[in-house]
Design a protein around this motif. Structure first.
Motif, PDB file in Angstrom:
ATOM      1  N   SER A 149       0.844  -1.184   0.000  1.00  0.00           N
ATOM      2  CA  SER A 149       0.000   0.000   0.000  1.00  0.00           C
ATOM      3  C   SER A 149       0.883   1.240   0.000  1.00  0.00           C
ATOM      4  CB  SER A 149      -0.907  -0.010   1.233  1.00  0.00           C
ATOM      5  OG  SER A 149      -1.780   1.084   1.222  1.00  0.00           O
ATOM      6  N   THR A 150       0.713   2.093  -1.010  1.00  0.00           N
ATOM      7  CA  THR A 150       1.547   3.281  -1.125  1.00  0.00           C
ATOM      8  C   THR A 150       0.899   4.522  -0.516  1.00  0.00           C
ATOM      9  OG1 THR A 150       0.635   3.825  -3.319  1.00  0.00           O
ATOM     10  CG2 THR A 150       2.581   2.393  -3.243  1.00  0.00           C
ATOM     11  N   GLN A 151      -0.370   4.417  -0.120  1.00  0.00           N
ATOM     12  CA  GLN A 151      -1.093   5.535   0.466  1.00  0.00           C
ATOM     13  C   GLN A 151      -1.869   5.046   1.688  1.00  0.00           C
ATOM     14  OE1 GLN A 151      -0.733   8.620  -0.662  1.00  0.00           O
ATOM     15  NE2 GLN A 151       0.365   8.135  -2.554  1.00  0.00           N
ATOM     16  N   GLU A 152      -2.548   5.986   2.356  1.00  0.00           N
ATOM     17  CA  GLU A 152      -3.412   5.587   3.464  1.00  0.00           C
ATOM     18  C   GLU A 152      -4.484   4.622   2.977  1.00  0.00           C
ATOM     19  OE1 GLU A 152      -4.495   8.795   6.386  1.00  0.00           O
ATOM     20  OE2 GLU A 152      -3.727  10.055   4.768  1.00  0.00           O
ATOM     21  N   ALA A 153      -4.977   3.813   3.903  1.00  0.00           N
ATOM     22  CA  ALA A 153      -5.855   2.707   3.526  1.00  0.00           C
ATOM     23  C   ALA A 153      -7.150   3.156   2.854  1.00  0.00           C
ATOM     24  CB  ALA A 153      -6.183   1.867   4.766  1.00  0.00           C
ATOM     25  N   HIS A 154      -7.614   4.372   3.121  1.00  0.00           N
ATOM     26  CA  HIS A 154      -8.875   4.815   2.528  1.00  0.00           C
ATOM     27  C   HIS A 154      -8.666   5.728   1.321  1.00  0.00           C
ATOM     28  CE1 HIS A 154      -7.857   8.069   5.395  1.00  0.00           C
ATOM     29  NE2 HIS A 154      -8.365   8.854   4.460  1.00  0.00           N
ATOM     30  N   PHE A 155      -7.410   5.970   0.935  1.00  0.00           N
ATOM     31  CA  PHE A 155      -7.144   6.905  -0.157  1.00  0.00           C
ATOM     32  C   PHE A 155      -7.047   6.169  -1.488  1.00  0.00           C
ATOM     33  CE2 PHE A 155      -4.328   9.136  -3.073  1.00  0.00           C
ATOM     34  CZ  PHE A 155      -4.873  10.407  -3.078  1.00  0.00           C
ATOM     35  N   PHE A 156      -7.530   6.821  -2.545  1.00  0.00           N
ATOM     36  CA  PHE A 156      -7.348   6.320  -3.898  1.00  0.00           C
ATOM     37  C   PHE A 156      -7.492   7.507  -4.857  1.00  0.00           C
ATOM     38  CE2 PHE A 156     -11.890   6.471  -3.436  1.00  0.00           C
ATOM     39  CZ  PHE A 156     -12.380   6.789  -4.690  1.00  0.00           C
ATOM     40  N   PHE A 157      -7.016   7.328  -6.061  1.00  0.00           N
ATOM     41  CA  PHE A 157      -7.258   8.316  -7.109  1.00  0.00           C
ATOM     42  C   PHE A 157      -7.305   7.585  -8.434  1.00  0.00           C
ATOM     43  CE2 PHE A 157      -6.116  11.293 -10.451  1.00  0.00           C
ATOM     44  CZ  PHE A 157      -7.025  12.323 -10.199  1.00  0.00           C
ATOM     45  N   LEU A 158      -8.331   7.859  -9.235  1.00  0.00           N
ATOM     46  CA  LEU A 158      -8.513   7.166 -10.497  1.00  0.00           C
ATOM     47  C   LEU A 158      -8.367   8.122 -11.670  1.00  0.00           C
ATOM     48  CD1 LEU A 158     -11.646   4.933  -9.750  1.00  0.00           C
ATOM     49  CD2 LEU A 158      -9.237   4.358  -9.487  1.00  0.00           C
ATOM     50  N   PRO A 159      -7.599   7.723 -12.678  1.00  0.00           N
ATOM     51  CA  PRO A 159      -7.604   8.493 -13.939  1.00  0.00           C
ATOM     52  C   PRO A 159      -8.923   8.251 -14.668  1.00  0.00           C
ATOM     53  CG  PRO A 159      -6.333   6.487 -14.197  1.00  0.00           C
ATOM     54  CD  PRO A 159      -6.717   6.557 -12.738  1.00  0.00           C
ATOM     55  N   LEU A 160      -9.133   8.957 -15.755  1.00  0.00           N
ATOM     56  CA  LEU A 160     -10.399   8.817 -16.472  1.00  0.00           C
ATOM     57  C   LEU A 160     -10.543   7.411 -17.046  1.00  0.00           C
ATOM     58  CD1 LEU A 160     -12.833  10.580 -16.932  1.00  0.00           C
ATOM     59  CD2 LEU A 160     -11.873  11.274 -19.141  1.00  0.00           C
ATOM     60  N   TRP A 161      -9.467   6.814 -17.523  1.00  0.00           N
ATOM     61  CA  TRP A 161      -9.481   5.413 -17.943  1.00  0.00           C
ATOM     62  C   TRP A 161      -8.070   4.860 -17.857  1.00  0.00           C
ATOM     63  CZ3 TRP A 161     -10.691   9.185 -21.757  1.00  0.00           C
ATOM     64  CH2 TRP A 161      -9.670   9.453 -22.652  1.00  0.00           C
ATOM     65  N   ASN A 162      -7.954   3.525 -17.911  1.00  0.00           N
ATOM     66  CA  ASN A 162      -6.638   2.897 -17.916  1.00  0.00           C
ATOM     67  C   ASN A 162      -6.367   2.315 -19.303  1.00  0.00           C
ATOM     68  OD1 ASN A 162      -7.592   0.134 -18.160  1.00  0.00           O
ATOM     69  ND2 ASN A 162      -8.183   0.241 -16.012  1.00  0.00           N
ATOM     70  N   ASN A 303      -8.331  -4.736  -3.734  1.00  0.00           N
ATOM     71  CA  ASN A 303      -7.112  -5.442  -3.341  1.00  0.00           C
ATOM     72  C   ASN A 303      -7.327  -6.142  -2.002  1.00  0.00           C
ATOM     73  OD1 ASN A 303      -6.119  -3.631  -1.040  1.00  0.00           O
ATOM     74  ND2 ASN A 303      -6.267  -2.139  -2.710  1.00  0.00           N
ATOM     75  N   ALA A 304      -6.422  -7.055  -1.688  1.00  0.00           N
ATOM     76  CA  ALA A 304      -6.537  -7.828  -0.439  1.00  0.00           C
ATOM     77  C   ALA A 304      -5.763  -7.190   0.703  1.00  0.00           C
ATOM     78  CB  ALA A 304      -6.031  -9.252  -0.678  1.00  0.00           C
ATOM     79  N   VAL A 305      -5.127  -6.059   0.458  1.00  0.00           N
ATOM     80  CA  VAL A 305      -4.303  -5.411   1.482  1.00  0.00           C
ATOM     81  C   VAL A 305      -5.143  -4.530   2.392  1.00  0.00           C
ATOM     82  CG1 VAL A 305      -2.347  -3.858   1.878  1.00  0.00           C
ATOM     83  CG2 VAL A 305      -2.297  -5.482  -0.037  1.00  0.00           C
ATOM     84  N   ASN A 306      -5.985  -3.694   1.792  1.00  0.00           N
ATOM     85  CA  ASN A 306      -6.803  -2.760   2.564  1.00  0.00           C
ATOM     86  C   ASN A 306      -8.278  -3.161   2.522  1.00  0.00           C
ATOM     87  OD1 ASN A 306      -4.638  -0.895   3.256  1.00  0.00           O
ATOM     88  ND2 ASN A 306      -4.633  -0.347   1.092  1.00  0.00           N
ATOM     89  N   PRO A 307      -8.962  -3.051   3.646  1.00  0.00           N
ATOM     90  CA  PRO A 307     -10.366  -3.467   3.691  1.00  0.00           C
ATOM     91  C   PRO A 307     -11.276  -2.495   2.941  1.00  0.00           C
ATOM     92  CG  PRO A 307      -9.762  -2.433   5.762  1.00  0.00           C
ATOM     93  CD  PRO A 307      -8.497  -2.539   4.955  1.00  0.00           C
ATOM     94  N   SER A 308     -12.426  -2.993   2.550  1.00  0.00           N
ATOM     95  CA  SER A 308     -13.425  -2.145   1.903  1.00  0.00           C
ATOM     96  C   SER A 308     -13.945  -1.113   2.884  1.00  0.00           C
ATOM     97  CB  SER A 308     -14.590  -3.008   1.396  1.00  0.00           C
ATOM     98  OG  SER A 308     -14.166  -3.950   0.445  1.00  0.00           O
ATOM     99  N   LEU A 309     -14.423   0.009   2.349  1.00  0.00           N
ATOM    100  CA  LEU A 309     -15.077   1.005   3.186  1.00  0.00           C
ATOM    101  C   LEU A 309     -16.526   0.580   3.397  1.00  0.00           C
ATOM    102  CD1 LEU A 309     -13.705   4.350   1.666  1.00  0.00           C
ATOM    103  CD2 LEU A 309     -12.785   2.983   3.557  1.00  0.00           C
TER     104      LEU A 309
END
Length: 358
Positions: A149-162, A303-309
Motif C-alpha cells: 500500500s503506497t497511500q493511506e488505507a482509505h485513499f485512492f485516485f482514479l484516472p479517467l481510464w486505464n 485489493n486484499a491489502v486494505n479493507p473495503s469502506l
C-alpha cells in the motif's frame, strides 16, 4: 445509528434519481426528438418548475454523506475528483442552457443552448451510471502496487481510464467496459423515464411518438439488464450472497422487474401517469437492489491489502449521529410539506406554463 443514516442517505439518493432522473431524460428527449419550437417549449415547461428543486436532493445527499460518513466523503471526493468536476460543469451547462436559451430570439443562439441542454443531460445520465459502476466494482484503496500500500488505507485516485479499459486491472480507471456499460443502461433508463414524465405533464404532439419510443427502448433496457446480471458475475464472484442470506431483499429486484414489465403496456395506459410510476419503480428497485448487493460495503476494495469502506468503518461518532437525528426529525416534515406544496401548485398538464413564467 450507522444503519439508520445509511438508509437516510440511500433514500435521499433514490429520490434524487427519480426526480432529477426525469430532468435528464427530458433533456435527452429534447436533444433527439423535439424538432419544432412547440415541442421544445412543452418539454421545458414540463420540467421548468421542478428541475432546480430536484437538484437540491443531490446537495442534501452530499450533506448527509459529509455528516454521517466523513471518511467515505473524504475518500470519494478526493478519489473521484476528476469526474466530480466534470459532473459539476455538466450541471452548470445544463442549467445555463435552460436559462439563457430564451434571452435572445435568434436561431443560432437558440440552437447553441438547445444543444448545451441536451448534450449535458445525456452525458450526465451516462456519467451517473458510470459512477454507480465504480461503486459496485470497487477501487484500489491505498493505491496498492506489488502487494504494498503506497497511500493511506482509505485513499485512492482514479484516472479517467486505464490503458487496458478493463475493470479487473490492477490500476483502475473511471471508465472501463463494465462502468461504461452501466452508463449506457443509465442513459436508456432515464430516456424512458423522461419520456414518461413528458407524457404525464404535457399534451404535446410528441406524446404518441414517445409512447412508441418507450415501448421500443424497453426491449433494449430489458436486454441490457439481463446482460448486466451476467457480467456482474465477472466482477463479483458471489453477487447474490446478501439476497441468499436475507431473502426479504428480493423485494427490491421484484419491484424493479414489475416496473420494467409494466412499461410494456405503455401504449394502453388509460392514465398518463402510469408510465412514470412504472419507470420510477424500476429506478428505485434497481438502485436498492444494487446497493443491497454490496451492503455493508459502500466502496469495495479491489485489493486484499486494505479493507473495503463500509457503513461502520466510515461513520462519524455515535454522539454526533445521535444528535443529528433530532435535526433530521425537524427537517423531514419541512421537506415533505415543501414537496407537497410544489407538486400541488404545479399539478396537471404544464403546456401553457412557459419556462420562466412560473
Amino acid at each position: 445509528m450507522e444503519f439508520f443514516w445509511y438508509v437516510v442517505l440511500m433514500g435521499i439518493l433514490a429520490v434524487y434519481i427519480v426526480l432529477d432522473g426525469y430532468d435528464f431524460g427530458a433533456g435527452i428527449i429534447h436533444l433527439f426528438f423535439a424538432k419544432t419550437e412547440k415541442d421544445k417549449k412543452a418539454i421545458t415547461s414540463a420540467i421548468g418548475p421542478f428541475w432546480d428543486a430536484n437538484e437540491v436532493w443531490l446537495i442534501a445527499a452530499g450533506g448527509v454523506l459529509f455528516f454521517a460518513f466523513p471518511t467515505l466523503y473524504a475518500s470519494s471526493f478526493s478519489g473521484f475528483y476528476l469526474p466530480l468536476m466534470m459532473i459539476l460543469w455538466l450541471l452548470i451547462f445544463r442549467a445555463v442552457g435552460l436559462e439563457l436559451r430564451g434571452q435572445i430570439h435568434h436561431p443560432m443562439w437558440e440552437v447553441i443552448w438547445d444543444k448545451a441542454f441536451g448534450i449535458a443531460s445525456l452525458l450526465l445520465a451516462i456519467f451517473f451510471g458510470v459512477a454507480l459502476g465504480n461503486i459496485v466494482r470497487g477501487v484500489n484503496l491505498g493505491m496498492v502496487e506489488n502487494g504494498v500500500s503506497t497511500q493511506e488505507a482509505h485513499f485512492f485516485f482514479l484516472p479517467l481510464w486505464n490503458p487496458t479499459f478493463s475493470p479487473k486491472a490492477d490500476q483502475l480507471g473511471i471508465i472501463d467496459w463494465f462502468t461504461l456499460f452501466l452508463g449506457v443502461v443509465s442513459a436508456v433508463t432515464l430516456t424512458i423515464h423522461g419520456a414518461n414524465w413528458i407524457i404525464y405533464k404535457t399534451n404535446s404532439s410528441l406524446n404518441a411518438k414517445l409512447k412508441e419510443v418507450v415501448f421500443k427502448l424497453n426491449f433494449v433496457l430489458l436486454g441490457l439488464v439481463m446482460i448486466s446480471l451476467l457480467i456482474w458475475h465477472r466482477i463479483e464472484p458471489k453477487p447474490f450472497h446478501n439476497f441468499v442470506e436475507n431473502p426479504f431483499l428480493w423485494i427490491f429486484p421484484l419491484i424493479a422487474f414489475i416496473g420494467i414489465f409494466g412499461l410494456f403496456k405503455v401504449k394502453t395506459f388509460k392514465k398518463d401517469g402510469h408510465g412514470f410510476l412504472f419507470s420510477s419503480m424500476f429506478l428505485v428497485g434497481g438502485f436498492a437492489a444494487t446497493t443491497a448487493s454490496i451492503f455493508p460495503n459502500v466502496l469495495p476494495s479491489t485489493n486484499a491489502v486494505n479493507p473495503s469502506l463500509t457503513i461502520y468503518n466510515t461513520a462519524a461518532g455515535e454522539y454526533g449521529l445521535s444528535v443529528g437525528v433530532y435535526w433530521f426529525v425537524i427537517a423531514l416534515p419541512l421537506v415533505i410539506v415543501y414537496f407537497i406544496i410544489q407538486y400541488k401548485v404545479f399539478s396537471g398538464k404544464m403546456d401553457e406554463i412557459g419556462y420562466g413564467e412560473h
